[in-house]
Every structure is written in C-alpha cells, then in structure tokens.
Scaffold this motif. Structure first.
Motif, short mmCIF file in Angstrom:
data_model
loop_
_atom_site.label_atom_id
_atom_site.label_comp_id
_atom_site.label_asym_id
_atom_site.label_seq_id
_atom_site.Cartn_x
_atom_site.Cartn_y
_atom_site.Cartn_z
N GLY A 5 0.73 -1.12 -0.01
CA GLY A 5 -0.04 -0.12 -0.01
C GLY A 5 1.17 1.23 -0.18
N ALA A 6 0.31 2.38 -0.10
CA ALA A 6 0.96 3.86 -0.09
C ALA A 6 1.60 3.98 1.25
CB ALA A 6 -0.02 4.85 -0.08
N SER A 31 3.03 -3.83 -4.05
CA SER A 31 2.23 -2.78 -4.70
C SER A 31 2.48 -1.38 -3.64
CB SER A 31 0.62 -3.27 -4.57
OG SER A 31 0.29 -3.49 -3.24
N GLY A 32 1.97 -0.36 -4.14
CA GLY A 32 2.00 0.70 -3.36
C GLY A 32 3.32 1.57 -3.64
#
Length: 79
Positions: A5-6, A31-32
């Motif tokens: 994630g971010a 991801s992110g």
C-alpha cells in the motif's frame, strides 16, 4: 519498506544529517508507492526526469549535500 500500500518516508531538516553521509532506501513491497517527504527546512532534489515517489522495486540513495539538502540518486517514478 515492505508494507503493501501507499507509504511515506519523512526526511526532516531538524535531524542531525552530516554532509556526505548516505541513506539507502528500497520499496520492496508488491504494491503501493513510497513517497519521500521533506519537512522542517529539508530540501530533497529529485533525479532528472524523476519524482520523490518510488514504485515497487525502485531503489534510491539519499546523498547529504549539507545538513538540510539531499540529492536523491537512483530509480524513481517518472515525472
């Protein structure tokens, strides 16, 4: 950084950074983006054609030009 994630990494001008020191950072998540965020008078100079965001797999070195200025060297998200 491995969180999916971010993510944000804050780099503060209030910390005791020594000229010519280096910090190695990699976004190892699947991801992110990882966003480098300067605070308290810190200046981060993005690579030519790049940003302060690292996509998964990107790696950079922060090179301290002075206690409040760092050059970001390596692979970042395109501008």
């Amino acid at each position: 950084m491995t969180f999916t994630g971010a993510k944000t990494l804050t780099v503060s001008g209030s910390d005791a950074h020594t000229a010519n020191s280096m910090y190695h950072i990699t976004n190892r998540s699947s991801s992110g983006d990882l966003t480098l965020t300067p605070t308290n008078g810190m200046t981060l100079n993005a690579p030519k054609g790049g940003t302060l965001a690292l996509e998964p797999g990107d790696a950079v070195t922060l090179h301290c030009v002075s206690s409040t200025v760092m050059d970001v060297l390596g692979s970042t998200k395109s501008a």
